[in-house]
Every structure is written in C-alpha cells, then in structure tokens.
Motif scaffolding. Sequence first.
Motif, mmCIF file in Angstrom:
data_model
loop_
_atom_site.group_PDB
_atom_site.id
_atom_site.type_symbol
_atom_site.label_atom_id
_atom_site.label_comp_id
_atom_site.label_asym_id
_atom_site.label_seq_id
_atom_site.Cartn_x
_atom_site.Cartn_y
_atom_site.Cartn_z
ATOM 1 N N ASP A 180 0.833 -1.198 0.000
ATOM 2 C CA ASP A 180 0.000 0.000 0.000
ATOM 3 C C ASP A 180 0.867 1.248 0.000
ATOM 4 O O ASP A 180 1.591 1.522 0.947
ATOM 5 C CB ASP A 180 -0.913 -0.005 1.236
ATOM 6 C CG ASP A 180 -1.899 1.153 1.204
ATOM 7 O OD1 ASP A 180 -1.897 1.921 0.215
ATOM 8 O OD2 ASP A 180 -2.683 1.286 2.154
ATOM 9 N N LYS A 181 0.779 1.965 -1.071
ATOM 10 C CA LYS A 181 1.536 3.226 -1.142
ATOM 11 C C LYS A 181 0.577 4.411 -1.168
ATOM 12 O O LYS A 181 0.955 5.524 -1.478
ATOM 13 C CB LYS A 181 2.402 3.264 -2.418
ATOM 14 C CG LYS A 181 3.445 2.177 -2.509
ATOM 15 C CD LYS A 181 4.819 2.693 -2.077
ATOM 16 C CE LYS A 181 5.853 1.578 -1.990
ATOM 17 N NZ LYS A 181 5.762 0.809 -0.717
ATOM 18 N N SER A 182 -0.679 4.170 -0.850
ATOM 19 C CA SER A 182 -1.661 5.224 -1.045
ATOM 20 C C SER A 182 -1.645 6.220 0.101
ATOM 21 O O SER A 182 -1.141 5.948 1.201
ATOM 22 C CB SER A 182 -3.056 4.612 -1.191
ATOM 23 O OG SER A 182 -3.859 4.919 -0.090
ATOM 24 N N GLU A 183 -2.183 7.385 -0.149
ATOM 25 C CA GLU A 183 -2.203 8.458 0.838
ATOM 26 C C GLU A 183 -3.129 8.152 2.005
ATOM 27 O O GLU A 183 -3.086 8.827 3.020
ATOM 28 C CB GLU A 183 -2.672 9.752 0.173
ATOM 29 C CG GLU A 183 -1.716 10.238 -0.887
ATOM 30 C CD GLU A 183 -1.725 11.741 -0.994
ATOM 31 O OE1 GLU A 183 -2.784 12.329 -0.750
ATOM 32 O OE2 GLU A 183 -0.655 12.308 -1.296
ATOM 33 N N SER A 184 -3.961 7.147 1.826
ATOM 34 C CA SER A 184 -4.934 6.893 2.886
ATOM 35 C C SER A 184 -4.280 6.288 4.117
ATOM 36 O O SER A 184 -4.941 6.071 5.124
ATOM 37 C CB SER A 184 -6.073 6.015 2.359
ATOM 38 O OG SER A 184 -5.572 4.828 1.819
ATOM 39 N N ASN B 150 -9.065 1.611 0.370
ATOM 40 C CA ASN B 150 -8.801 1.067 -0.968
ATOM 41 C C ASN B 150 -8.933 2.103 -2.068
ATOM 42 O O ASN B 150 -8.464 1.887 -3.182
ATOM 43 C CB ASN B 150 -9.773 -0.082 -1.264
ATOM 44 C CG ASN B 150 -9.218 -1.399 -0.790
ATOM 45 O OD1 ASN B 150 -7.999 -1.587 -0.762
ATOM 46 N ND2 ASN B 150 -10.098 -2.304 -0.398
ATOM 47 N N HIS B 151 -9.631 3.199 -1.788
ATOM 48 C CA HIS B 151 -9.810 4.226 -2.810
ATOM 49 C C HIS B 151 -9.021 5.489 -2.489
ATOM 50 O O HIS B 151 -9.391 6.576 -2.934
ATOM 51 C CB HIS B 151 -11.304 4.533 -2.992
ATOM 52 C CG HIS B 151 -12.026 3.444 -3.731
ATOM 53 N ND1 HIS B 151 -12.460 2.296 -3.108
ATOM 54 C CD2 HIS B 151 -12.348 3.303 -5.039
ATOM 55 C CE1 HIS B 151 -13.031 1.509 -4.000
ATOM 56 N NE2 HIS B 151 -12.969 2.086 -5.176
ATOM 57 N N SER B 152 -7.945 5.330 -1.715
ATOM 58 C CA SER B 152 -7.059 6.460 -1.389
ATOM 59 C C SER B 152 -7.804 7.610 -0.738
ATOM 60 O O SER B 152 -7.487 8.775 -0.965
ATOM 61 C CB SER B 152 -6.343 6.980 -2.644
ATOM 62 O OG SER B 152 -5.634 5.940 -3.252
ATOM 63 N N GLN C 187 -8.513 9.567 2.512
ATOM 64 C CA GLN C 187 -7.926 9.725 3.834
ATOM 65 C C GLN C 187 -8.999 9.908 4.899
ATOM 66 O O GLN C 187 -10.010 10.543 4.648
ATOM 67 C CB GLN C 187 -7.010 10.956 3.837
ATOM 68 C CG GLN C 187 -5.860 10.823 2.858
ATOM 69 C CD GLN C 187 -4.907 12.000 2.945
ATOM 70 O OE1 GLN C 187 -5.291 13.139 2.706
ATOM 71 N NE2 GLN C 187 -3.662 11.721 3.275
ATOM 72 N N LEU D 7 -1.142 -2.011 -9.524
ATOM 73 C CA LEU D 7 -1.425 -0.712 -8.883
ATOM 74 C C LEU D 7 -1.191 0.478 -9.819
ATOM 75 O O LEU D 7 -2.009 1.387 -9.907
ATOM 76 C CB LEU D 7 -0.525 -0.533 -7.656
ATOM 77 C CG LEU D 7 -1.077 -0.995 -6.309
ATOM 78 C CD1 LEU D 7 -0.047 -0.705 -5.218
ATOM 79 C CD2 LEU D 7 -2.389 -0.278 -6.003
ATOM 80 N N ARG E 167 -3.997 1.342 -12.333
ATOM 81 C CA ARG E 167 -5.354 1.704 -11.905
ATOM 82 C C ARG E 167 -5.823 3.006 -12.556
ATOM 83 O O ARG E 167 -5.158 4.040 -12.429
ATOM 84 C CB ARG E 167 -5.397 1.881 -10.383
ATOM 85 C CG ARG E 167 -5.471 0.583 -9.636
ATOM 86 C CD ARG E 167 -5.624 0.860 -8.148
ATOM 87 N NE ARG E 167 -5.724 -0.393 -7.401
ATOM 88 C CZ ARG E 167 -5.766 -0.453 -6.073
ATOM 89 N NH1 ARG E 167 -5.739 0.667 -5.352
ATOM 90 N NH2 ARG E 167 -5.863 -1.617 -5.470
ATOM 91 N N ASN F 17 -11.309 3.352 -9.553
ATOM 92 C CA ASN F 17 -12.066 4.434 -8.930
ATOM 93 C C ASN F 17 -13.356 4.680 -9.725
ATOM 94 O O ASN F 17 -13.534 5.726 -10.330
ATOM 95 C CB ASN F 17 -11.175 5.685 -8.918
ATOM 96 C CG ASN F 17 -11.684 6.759 -7.979
ATOM 97 O OD1 ASN F 17 -12.702 6.587 -7.314
ATOM 98 N ND2 ASN F 17 -10.996 7.879 -7.942
#
Lengths: 648, 648
Positions: free
Chosen positions: B9-13, B250-252, B254, B314, B317, B516
């Motif tokens: 997971d590299k997302s901002e969330s 999962n959808h970034s 936050q 990833l 996406r 998304n």
Amino acid sequence: MPLGERPGDKSESRYCGVETEFSDDMPNVLAFNLTHGSFDFVVATLMDPAYRPSLMQKNGGSSVLPFAGSDLVLSPSQWSSHVVGKISSWIDLDSEDEILRSDSEITLKQELAWASHLSLQACLLPPPKGKSCANYARCVNQILQGLQSMQLWLRIPLVKTDNDTVSVNSDNLDDSWEIWNSFRLLCEHHSQLSVVLDVLSSLPSANSLGRWFGESVRAAIFSTDCFLTNSRGYPCLSKRHQELVPGFFNHSIQIVLSGQSVHSLTKINSDFAANNNDNNIVGVQKHPLRPYLEYVGFLYQRMDPLPEQERFELGYRDFLQSPLQPLMDNLEAQTYETFEKDTTKYIQYQRAISKALQDRVPEEKSSAITTVLMVVGAGRGPLVRASLQAAEETGRRLKVYAVEKNPNAVVTLHSLVKLEGWEDIVSIISSDMRHWDAPEKADILVSELLGSFGDNELSPECLDGAQKFLKEDGISIPSSYTSFIHPVTASKLYNDVKSHKDVAHFETAYVVKLHNIARLAPPQSVFTFTHPNRSTDKNNSRYMKLKFEIPGDTGSAMVHGFAGYFDSTLYKEVHLGIEPSTSTPNMFSWFPIFFPLRTPICLRPGSSLEVHFWRCCSPTKVWYEWGVASPSCSPIHNSNGRSYWVGL
Amino acid sequence: MPLGERPGDKSESRYCGVETEFSDDMPNVLAFNLTHGSFDFVVATLMDPAYRPSLMQKNGGSSVLPFAGSDLVLSPSQWSSHVVGKISSWIDLDSEDEILRSDSEITLKQELAWASHLSLQACLLPPPKGKSCANYARCVNQILQGLQSMQLWLRIPLVKTDNDTVSVNSDNLDDSWEIWNSFRLLCEHHSQLSVVLDVLSSLPSANSLGRWFGESVRAAIFSTDCFLTNSRGYPCLSKRHQELVPGFFNHSIQIVLSGQSVHSLTKINSDFAANNNDNNIVGVQKHPLRPYLEYVGFLYQRMDPLPEQERFELGYRDFLQSPLQPLMDNLEAQTYETFEKDTTKYIQYQRAISKALQDRVPEEKSSAITTVLMVVGAGRGPLVRASLQAAEETGRRLKVYAVEKNPNAVVTLHSLVKLEGWEDIVSIISSDMRHWDAPEKADILVSELLGSFGDNELSPECLDGAQKFLKEDGISIPSSYTSFIHPVTASKLYNDVKSHKDVAHFETAYVVKLHNIARLAPPQSVFTFTHPNRSTDKNNSRYMKLKFEIPGDTGSAMVHGFAGYFDSTLYKEVHLGIEPSTSTPNMFSWFPIFFPLRTPICLRPGSSLEVHFWRCCSPTKVWYEWGVASPSCSPIHNSNGRSYWVGL
C-alpha cells in the motif's frame, strides 16, 4: 413560377413544390407539374417502391438499380433546380425485423448516393416509424459525415399534442417534436439536417407550433386532406391553417402540396377554360392540384409588403455580430452615420429633455435661468441637437457642454457647431467623461451609452464617473435602465456558434437581429441601474437568479440560449427600449443580444428553467457569467471573463 | 505517523488527519496534534471566525487580516505537508442577505489567496448551506481558473437518502450527492475540485454510498459522534461504518477525525499511563482523540495485504491505454512476454483442447487417429505448448500447424520447436491466417485473438478467414464469445479523456484497470460471435439496444461512460472471461474496456438508461459507434469510425 411578387421578399418560400408518385418518365413528371401545374419543383420518388435489396439478391436480379431513369433524362440544372429527391417511404431502420432493417439501410444509402450523383439540392427522408429512431439516426449521421452540399430533410408529421395527457414521466411520443429532437441530437445538430413538416387537418396549440420557428424547418407539406371547401367549391384552409401559412412564408419555409385532388372542380375547370382560351389545348391535362396552388398563391399575395425597416434588416436576420466596444475602441464615421439616422430615438430624447427642462425651470423664470446641460458621449452631436431643439421647443435657456472622448468625432462636432452657429451656447470638451475636470456643475446630464443589454457598453461605469459634475439635485437622462432575458430555441444561431469549434464562441454574447427563433417564455428583468447613483459604495456588479415557466401546452422544447433586451427610462414616463412587449416602435439602433449555451438544454413539459446571470467587474474590465441550474446544471459560462469582456 | 504498514500500500490513505479549531498558535496546534496526537496532518481554520469584511470596513478596523499567525510561524514544508486549510464555515454565498453574500465572497477569496501563499496542498470548503449553490460555485469556479496546484475539497455531508420519499419530481435535495453534482457541473468537472465526505452516524444505502467511489473523494471526516463504545469503554464503529472504512482505504480516501472526545477514557488513560512509563510526562497532555485514531489504525492494520497481482497492477489503476491492434501492428517481444505469463489462461485452453480431443477421438482409437490441430495466431508458441500438453494428458496423437503472421514471432517459434524437439509434430507457417492456402483441413482450430471487448481485436474477421481450412465438422476453440457493458461513474477517467480537449478522445475506447469507479447496474451482453460461422452471408456488423435500470435506492447518478468486458466459451463448459460475475480468477491478460461519453448523463431515480451499440464494418476497418437514447439523447459517438477504428 413564384407564388407572386411581394416587394422585398427574396426568400425561397416564394417557390411552391408538389409531391409526386414514382414514375420512370421524369421529363414528363417535370413537364406535367412545372409547365402545366405551375409548380416550381417536384418532390419525386427516386426508386421503384417495389425494390428490396434482399429480394434482388435472392432472385439473382439485375445489378442495375431500379431508379427513375438515368441521369441523362434531365439536364443537370433541371435535376438540381426542380427536383427534391424523395427517399422510399417503406424504409424502417428501427424495425425489429433484421432483414427489413438491412434492406432499409442499403436502400437509403443507394438512394442518397444516387441523389448526390444527380446533384440534387435536397432529399426528403421519410418520418421515423416508431418510438425509436436511433439506428435510422446512426445511418443518416454516417451519411451526413461525407455529404457534399446536399440537404437532408427529415419529414415529421405535425401531430397534435394534448397537454392534458402529457405527464412528466411519459415518453411524450405523441409529440412529434420529440422524435425530431432525438434524431437531431443523435446527429449532433448537423447543419445539413433539417425538418419538413407534414401539416395535417388538426393543428397543435399555438405554443407547440411556435417551437418550430426556432428549428431548421425547410418546407411544410400540405396534404389536400387539410383543405376545406369554400362556398364557391374552391379549396381553402381553416382559419388556423390560414394564419400558419404567412408564418411559414416569413420563415423561408416552402410549401409543398401533396395528395389527390379532393375537390370536385368540373365547374372550376370549365370556368377556367372559358377564361383562358390560350390554354384550351392543355386544359384537358390541367393539373388537378392547380386550384390548391392558386389558393396558396392567394395567401402569399395578400400578405402585406415587407416594411422598409424589415427590408433593410433582412440581411442581418439571425446573423451573429460582436457587440460594439465604444469605450475601448473609437467608433467609425460609418457607425455614427447609421445610428444618427434613428430619428425615433432622438425624438424620445428630445421629449425627455423638454420635460426635464420644464420641471427644472418654471415657465415664469424661463428667461432668467440658464440650465447647464452636459451631453456626455456627444459623438458627432445628435444629442446636442436634440437638447437645443428641446430648449427651443420649451423656451428654456440652455448652456451646453458636449463631452466626447473620440478625438475624431470631436472634429465633426466642431464643424457642426460652427455650421449651426451654436458657438455661444455649446462648449466642446475633448475628454473622457470619467476624467474631465468640469468648470461648473450640470443641471442635466444627457447620455446615450446603452447597449442591447442596457449596461453592456458600460454606461454605469461611465455615468458613475460623470456624475461628480452633476448638481446634487441634478437630473440624469436616462434615469435608469434594465436588462431583460428569456430562453429561446435558436438552432441556426447555435450551429453558427458551434461552427467555430471552440468554447470561447459559446461564452460570448452576440448582437443579432433575431428572426428564426422560438421565444419560450416572456422576458424577465435582470439588472437595473439608476442614475445618479448616490450610494457611497458604487458597486456595479450584479447577480440575478431567474426562473422561467414554459407554458404547459408547449410540450418539450430546446433552449439554445437567451435573448436579451433593455428598456430605459429616459425621464419620468418617457422611455426607450427594445424589450418586445414595450419596445419603442420604428427604432433600429439596437438589435437584441444573444447569450448562447454550450450544451442546449431540453425542457420537459412542466419543468422550469432556472438561470443565473452575473455582472462581474474588475479594475480593467466588466463581463457577464451565466449558467443554468435547473432542470440540470450547465457549466458556468465565461468564468473570469475568459472568453468575452468589455474593457474599461 | 502512518496508520500502519500494509505491504504494497503506497496510497495516501495511510495518513490520518484531525480537524482543529481556530488558534493563532499554529506551532502549538501542530505539536499537540502531530507530536502528541500522532496524527499526520491537521485540517485547521485559517482565519478568525469572528471576521466579517463589512464590519471591518464600518469599524475602520486594521487592514491586517486576522489570519492564524504569519507564514513564518511554520516552515514551508510544515505548511504544505501537515496543514490542510479550512475555510470559514460561516460563509454562505447563496444567502438571500446581500451583505452576508458579499462578506462570504470576499472572505473566501482572501482565505484561498492566503492558503495559496502558504503553498498548502488543499483547502476544505464548507458545504453549501441551502438548496442552491450557483453563486458559491461561480465564485469557486473563478478561483479554480487561476489556481496553481492547490486542491479544493468541498465538504459534503453523507446524508441518508430514503428511497420511499424520493419522487421523480422532487428536488432530491435530501440526497447530498445532488448538491455535489450541481456544484461540479457548474465548475465543469474541474480536476482540482474534489469531495470530502462528512460521515455521520446513520449511513445511506450501499448503492447510494457506492456512487461516491466513482467520484473524486479525497477524505472522509468521521465525527466522534458516529463512534460507538465497545465493552471495554473504547470507541469503535458500527458494522456498516466498519465495512466502509476499508473501502475508503482502498480508494485512497484519507480519514480525518473531528469533534470532541465523547468517550470517558479515564480508565483507558490510566491503563495507558501504567503501561507506558516513558510517556508519563506528556500523559497529562495526551490527545483526546488518540483512542479514535488507534481504532482507525486497528481497522487499517487488520486489512489483508494487497494480493500480488493487485500490487503489480497498482500503477495501471484508472490509467487509460489504447487497445492493441495486433492485426494491423506486430506485437513486441515485451508484450508477448507479459501475456505468456498468464498461466491461468493457458490452463483453460489446455482443458478445452483436452476435452475436444477426447470428444473427437474415442479412447480406443487414440493411437490410430492423428488429429490435425491448427493454432492460428500462434505468437511465440504458448498455445502450441498447451495443445501438446493436452495431447499428452489425453494420450491423443496430434499434428500441429502453427500459423503466425508476425515474422518476428516466427523466429522465436522456430527456435522453440527446435529447443523442445517438436519438429516432427509442429509445422510453422509464416502467414496471415486469412490468406494461407492450407495443405489439409483441420479437426481443431485453436486461437486466442480476443480483446477486452471480445471481438475488438477482430477475432471474427480472422476466424472467418481461417475456417476455410477447418473440416466441416471441425471444432473452433473458442467456440463463441460475447461482449458485456454496464454504465459507470468514472469522474477520473472522464477528466483524463477531457484533458485532451478534442472530440476524438471521447470517441475512443480505452483499455483500463478500472478502480475508482461506481458500477451502476449489472452488465448486459452486447455482441455474440460463434465459430465456425456456417451462414452464407458472413456479416459481422452488429446492433444492440440495451436498457439499464439503476437500483431504486441508488439515488441520482452520473454516467461518464460504459465499462466493457467479455466472456468466451472455449469449448463446452470451459470458459474464459473478465465479465465481473463470472470472471476467470487470477488472470491478468485483459483489463476492462471503457467507452466514454462526450457529455456525462445524469440519471434520476426511477429513470432508465437506454444505450445503443453498433459494430460497423468496412472493407478496411471495423469500428464501434455508441449513443445514449434515454433519458436524453447523446450524439452518436465515433460516426464512420472517424475517431477510433481497428484496421483489417
């Protein structure tokens, strides 16, 4: 030959056509209908109605398509001037039957290719058969992409809509306008796709009919069925049909007659033969629809000739012009010349000035008091003249300052004053009124800085600057002005804006002599400015939300944009304006303004249209933004004046 | 610090924020929330909430705006990494009160200018107050035109819609999605305008919530009010809220926590103090929302790690790719390399071939009969291998022709055959299958010419050409394939297409790893092709009309286009495909296809969506056209394949 001579009328609607059956003898079809029938053109079936591509294939039929004769049977100019091609009416591209669908697509493409080969000006497409027209539209749209100059006319029956049965949820498919609307949306408002209306014996409501005047309607087909019989046995039309016909003529909609003669005209024919001995030989062959044609000619000829002003403005109809920027740019002599001819306008100003002079100086003091009047934006002097005439008319003494920022106009102004011997009364000031340091204050400030939308030539900003040299109790003429808008169907204007293929042209307001439009609701007022403006915070930005209700019997309608007008109170009851319900007659200085929408909005019956207008100001420019919020949201047009603005 | 470590997971969330009150001591706000509270960023009010421009003016107040400290109180990187600006929540640009409206506009512009000066990454805009948001949107839209990189996050409460009370005519303003939709339409889908959802204690239906996953949602604000208390006195979320949180991750999206602590945590704090002696000193200052943050961290950490395939994908996406044109272009080695790794696909082929071999040759004749199998489009040989493995597995004798048109792939094929010692069994034919003159006929024709939309890489045309060398009773693997579509909300994809500023990109289909998006209805089948095709008239054009009903509890929804898939029957019950409800697991050769709409279409509750798809063929190319016919008509997209086509 044309229906008649109507002075000033150069429109195509002088020419009347006739719908004919399939015949492989085209020269005879033309001779019979044009020479003997006096029609100007025929709408002729191009292909044998029995033809089906799938049957040809099965029967191993010849590969020569069953067209009505070779291209050689008529001259190229006969084909293009006198024949509108009629596409086989059996075609049904949205049938559930796949073979019929395929036959229809093949035939449509073959016939249009043939018509194109003949250089016909137009082809008449049969009406969509059912509720769905997507496959028909897809096929026509494909053809349109590659079509040279030929027009495609989609035939649409003018079906009566009964508002009582129309609910918001229904498909509204009783209303044939819906079919047209679907078809042209699927074809992306293609400019070579137009409508031909089939006029039937019963007519929809006036509001429903009115929508068509904003669409691209090329012809109206009158079936002989919709004619009544007058006391002398001749065909005639019902009152409502009669009223419709001049509307068609005025909108360049050609009449086409269709069907069998349903009037027993033996008597008429013998009358005719007796009176026209020269025609005796062809009298036998006389065209059965000639009495109908003569009736249409009668309706044409009894129309009033076009008024001179209308004739002068014919070339401007539905032609988009950029609004003037008289503050930023200097007007040219030609422009002054044109506007100075608008005598009505100056008469209204003179009336307003007279009243103001009388109110300001009582009769008994008229020789004692000299009123200081300043014309700001004097141009080449017409308002100076109107002011002096008002003074003369009322016997008031006047001192006039004529302030003008255009140094070229000032030259003319000087020679006018000299010529007229006004040197003692009129002082000419070559300056921008916003920056002039006046030697004294004025009693009356006269200006004419109005645009089609009232404030759009920045009258508010100019007069805010000028009012510093107006006395505390001084009068501004005009004392106020208000802009108005209403939603319109204007497919021609929409297509002209779209042809530029950019967003900027959709975010620009245009000055335009509106003609081929449908006005969907009465205008409502938008922004008002009052002068002098004595508030401490002179903010000329404005915001207005308007809600338009479309009359219930209109049916659905397409909004391509908003027509804008102004009305100005010059002084007390003396007004001047172009808002249709109160417009000053015989004035030609202002055409309406048109604010387009980037995506036309379809209004369903019973839904209302909410639109927002903003007047925005920055230190260097003024601009409008606009957007629709209901029934659905449009983008806000012209954000930050990115596409259209007026320079300060 | 991040909520935890989740492999892949590299997302901002991973970063969690907290909403704070106005304070003029920003360094302390940061120290308290980040250092003591372990939050990653604050959503901080920038300006004193008591400020009103009109009062300032009246009181002759200072011209220094009451911002929370100068820009110097934090370092530039602190401002940009740890502070999201929160715009004064009192502003109301659509108020009837003109002074409030003007104060609001001035303040909004001042605050955003200040935030921009501080290089903040984003600002949170308060939710529109009433039913109308046009003036608010106009002002934000103006600001967006000149904004550098800062994002504007519009706060929208996640209000429950109760479908029973929603009628078609109502304004649907219970549904906060409508407000968002109006706002973003007025702002023309601006890419710097996103949503932040205010999560409240009651939640809308799953379908209603699902819509947001197709929108640009940046954060979800959880008020402490929506937390429950678990048996140990700690805050926790209801089951439905709990399920929502991983969807956000999962959808970034936050998470931001907000509000006062509503859990009595004396016991927890003393527990904490006892177990964390090191922290005793700051224990007094412990952040009141820390237990909430820890619970969010717990939800984050208990998520499964991303599966390897997802991790690999990833970067793809919601990234638009042009579909391959393997018939017109020759694939590159890299492309073969990637697709050959899709073992699941070849296992399915092997299963299908095994079954076909068994059906074709009875067990008892397996050593007597040699089956002729042709791999058409053999590429670098994976289907040849699968065929040989199927023969080995079933004990059937095989003769293989490997037909391939790409001469570069043929090189590899030759060395493979040599390396594996298949020379006696496999003949390599360097030819286009449509033109090869085969020396004998095949029992089985194996191909994999499928695109994301089934027929979109021209499998039908290729196999029609190849089947001339298939025996009358021969088998084609695949034996059929069908495409599927459904309408989706996909604002990110829409904006990416729009960024090209031309029509052509809106009339192109894209291969894309959809992520998304909101799927608004189950997919429906579009076009089916069956092989061999024994009909005399091999017509591969197709036309399909589809009607989608959106579930009643969804509310209104925006359709940005259609997601497309395929399913293929390889042989009897062995299938292969990506249609979501039946997709073959662990296969990565195909991402879905996406057909955009030039103008997104808003579906009201209770209305259905009618869409038409065409597969059109000419001698040189194949293309799709598509258009929406209901609730309103779109233009027909890609007429004559003007923007997008596949070359034959």
